[in-house]
Design a protein around this motif. Structure first.
Motif, PDB file in Angstrom:
ATOM      1  N   ARG A  63       5.194 -32.860 -60.320  1.00 26.14           N
ATOM      2  CA  ARG A  63       3.769 -33.331 -60.227  1.00 26.14           C
ATOM      3  C   ARG A  63       3.221 -32.253 -59.514  1.00 26.14           C
ATOM      4  O   ARG A  63       1.884 -32.022 -60.065  1.00 26.14           O
ATOM      5  CB  ARG A  63       4.000 -34.443 -59.064  1.00 26.14           C
ATOM      6  N   ALA A  64       3.623 -31.429 -58.557  1.00 25.76           N
ATOM      7  CA  ALA A  64       3.073 -30.366 -57.996  1.00 25.76           C
ATOM      8  C   ALA A  64       2.650 -29.224 -59.076  1.00 25.76           C
ATOM      9  O   ALA A  64       1.550 -28.797 -59.011  1.00 25.76           O
ATOM     10  CB  ALA A  64       3.964 -29.935 -56.725  1.00 25.76           C
ATOM     11  N   VAL A  65       3.656 -28.933 -59.775  1.00 25.11           N
ATOM     12  CA  VAL A  65       3.557 -27.807 -60.695  1.00 25.11           C
ATOM     13  C   VAL A  65       2.335 -28.225 -61.698  1.00 25.11           C
ATOM     14  O   VAL A  65       1.636 -27.274 -62.189  1.00 25.11           O
ATOM     15  CB  VAL A  65       4.908 -27.561 -61.524  1.00 25.11           C
ATOM     16  N   PRO A  80      -3.442 -27.781 -71.861  1.00 25.77           N
ATOM     17  CA  PRO A  80      -3.122 -26.651 -70.908  1.00 25.77           C
ATOM     18  C   PRO A  80      -1.371 -26.269 -71.100  1.00 25.77           C
ATOM     19  O   PRO A  80      -0.624 -27.330 -70.961  1.00 25.77           O
ATOM     20  CB  PRO A  80      -3.282 -27.200 -69.427  1.00 25.77           C
ATOM     21  N   THR A  81      -1.204 -24.935 -70.946  1.00 24.21           N
ATOM     22  CA  THR A  81       0.165 -24.619 -71.024  1.00 24.21           C
ATOM     23  C   THR A  81       0.730 -24.768 -69.777  1.00 24.21           C
ATOM     24  O   THR A  81       0.095 -24.347 -68.541  1.00 24.21           O
ATOM     25  CB  THR A  81       0.167 -23.150 -71.442  1.00 24.21           C
ATOM     26  N   LEU A  82       1.767 -25.366 -69.557  1.00 27.24           N
ATOM     27  CA  LEU A  82       2.485 -25.672 -68.296  1.00 27.24           C
ATOM     28  C   LEU A  82       3.667 -24.525 -68.070  1.00 27.24           C
ATOM     29  O   LEU A  82       4.363 -24.160 -69.095  1.00 27.24           O
ATOM     30  CB  LEU A  82       3.131 -27.079 -68.445  1.00 27.24           C
ATOM     31  N   PRO A  83       4.068 -24.323 -66.994  1.00 31.44           N
ATOM     32  CA  PRO A  83       5.013 -23.353 -66.593  1.00 31.44           C
ATOM     33  C   PRO A  83       6.389 -23.678 -66.657  1.00 31.44           C
ATOM     34  O   PRO A  83       6.678 -25.034 -67.013  1.00 31.44           O
ATOM     35  CB  PRO A  83       4.466 -23.014 -65.084  1.00 31.44           C
ATOM     36  N   LEU A  98      -3.033 -27.375 -63.633  1.00 30.98           N
ATOM     37  CA  LEU A  98      -4.449 -28.062 -64.222  1.00 30.98           C
ATOM     38  C   LEU A  98      -5.854 -27.505 -63.487  1.00 30.98           C
ATOM     39  O   LEU A  98      -6.813 -27.168 -63.860  1.00 30.98           O
ATOM     40  CB  LEU A  98      -4.496 -29.511 -64.106  1.00 30.98           C
ATOM     41  N   ALA A  99      -5.269 -27.222 -62.225  1.00 27.60           N
ATOM     42  CA  ALA A  99      -6.298 -26.665 -61.272  1.00 27.60           C
ATOM     43  C   ALA A  99      -6.792 -25.321 -61.581  1.00 27.60           C
ATOM     44  O   ALA A  99      -7.930 -24.802 -61.181  1.00 27.60           O
ATOM     45  CB  ALA A  99      -5.873 -26.649 -59.886  1.00 27.60           C
ATOM     46  N   ARG A 113     -10.431 -31.648 -67.179  1.00 32.04           N
ATOM     47  CA  ARG A 113     -10.532 -32.756 -66.339  1.00 32.04           C
ATOM     48  C   ARG A 113      -9.250 -33.773 -66.570  1.00 32.04           C
ATOM     49  O   ARG A 113      -8.794 -33.588 -67.751  1.00 32.04           O
ATOM     50  CB  ARG A 113     -12.054 -33.523 -66.748  1.00 32.04           C
ATOM     51  N   TRP A 114      -8.964 -34.496 -65.635  1.00 28.55           N
ATOM     52  CA  TRP A 114      -7.697 -34.996 -65.728  1.00 28.55           C
ATOM     53  C   TRP A 114      -7.921 -36.580 -64.645  1.00 28.55           C
ATOM     54  O   TRP A 114      -8.820 -36.596 -63.890  1.00 28.55           O
ATOM     55  CB  TRP A 114      -6.563 -34.441 -65.296  1.00 28.55           C
ATOM     56  N   GLN A 115      -7.072 -37.563 -65.263  1.00 31.31           N
ATOM     57  CA  GLN A 115      -7.245 -38.763 -64.364  1.00 31.31           C
ATOM     58  C   GLN A 115      -5.896 -39.256 -64.187  1.00 31.31           C
ATOM     59  O   GLN A 115      -5.140 -39.394 -65.247  1.00 31.31           O
ATOM     60  CB  GLN A 115      -8.179 -39.853 -65.194  1.00 31.31           C
TER      61      GLN A 115
END
Length: 286
Positions: free
Chosen positions: A190-192, A248-251, A197-198, A203-205
């Motif tokens: 969740r944190a990653v 978005p690309t995730l780490p 996204l930040a 935008r996200w929900q």
């Protein structure tokens, strides 16, 4: 039948390039060494060495036999070591994040149980942060979980990129906030994801929060939104969205093992098995 005694003699001769030296290392006479090689060659119907009074060289068939013999002898040595050693007894208290428990962990536990049937396993499932607390409190002996790349606690088992998942064939509507299905805090995933996204304009929900990855998978299967898991922790019925390349690309995250400072022999054995196992193997999580 390939007699392991002949194979060991053959490997020793091939390694030291001398019948005489092989006999010295094995405590055999040179005639015994020659007899072992002769009988092995007779059994397989191939020449393994070309030799005269001045030189000794291995044949192509000998090279092939050397590869097989090394594997066979290694397997024999491992089997003998296992059954000569005293049977392990006791209990191991293992903590695991639920995504690992739903994925590769059962394979490791099966191997451990088959090798050490007298050891009792106690398994605690929780978030990595919660497992750290249990380990520090002495409630568990060792744990497997995940951390951000670059964090220091734990020994890395493997590194994996996070990916978006949704029902197969899903096209995410990029004109709307991303409908997120994520594990509740404290969660490394969740944190990653939220940190990633930040750093974008997306935008996200948050449409669903679950106490477990299994709950997130169920919600995503039901079409509530998109969830995130390691690329090695795929789930039935879910796949990257069709337009995943536009998301978005995730780490990466690192999957880790961590143990208490003082471990029993059973716990040390399981920890070593975790390090030796390829947890990125082919399997499908729930």
């Amino acid at each position: 039948m390939l007699n392991p005694i002949w194979l060991r003699t053959f490997v020793t001769v091939a390694t030291c390039h001398s019948f005489t030296e092989a006999g010295r290392q094995l405590g055999l006479t040179q005639s015994s060494v020659s007899e072992h090689i002769r009988r092995l060659e007779q059994t397989i119907g191939r020449r393994l060495f070309v030799r005269d009074t001045h030189s000794l060289s291995i044949t192509p068939d000998g090279e092939a036999m050397l590869a097989h013999a090394s594997v066979i002898l290694h397997a024999i040595d491992r089997a003998q070591a296992q059954f000569r050693a005293p049977r392990l007894k006791g209990r191991v208290r293992l903590g695991s994040s639920d995504d690992v428990a739903l994925g590769p962990l059962p394979t490791v536990l099966t191997a451990f149980r088959n090798a050490h049937p007298d050891v009792e396993l106690e398994i605690n499932i929780g978030m990595t942060g919660e497992l750290y607390e249990l380990l520090d409190a002495g409630t568990i002996d060792l744990m497997v979980g995940k951390r951000r790349v670059g964090d220091k606690r734990g020994a890395v088992l493997f590194t994996s990129r996070l990916e978006w998942l949704a029902p197969t064939g899903t096209v995410v509507d990029l004109t709307q906030p991303l409908p997120l299905v994520l594990v509740a805090e404290p969660s490394v995933t969740r944190a990653v994801v939220l940190d990633a996204l930040a750093q974008t304009d997306f935008r996200w929900q948050m449409v669903c929060t679950s106490s477990s990855h299994a709950g997130c998978v169920a919600a995503a299967r039901g079409g509530l939104g998109i969830t995130v898991r390691s690329q090695y922790l795929a789930a039935r019925g879910l796949a990257p969205p069709v337009n995943a390349s536009s998301l978005p690309t995730l780490p990466d995250v690192e999957f880790i093992a961590l143990a208490a400072k003082r471990l029993s022999r059973p716990a040390q054995t399981l920890l070593q098995l975790l390090h030796d196992s390829d947890l990125r193997g082919s399997w499908i999580g729930e």
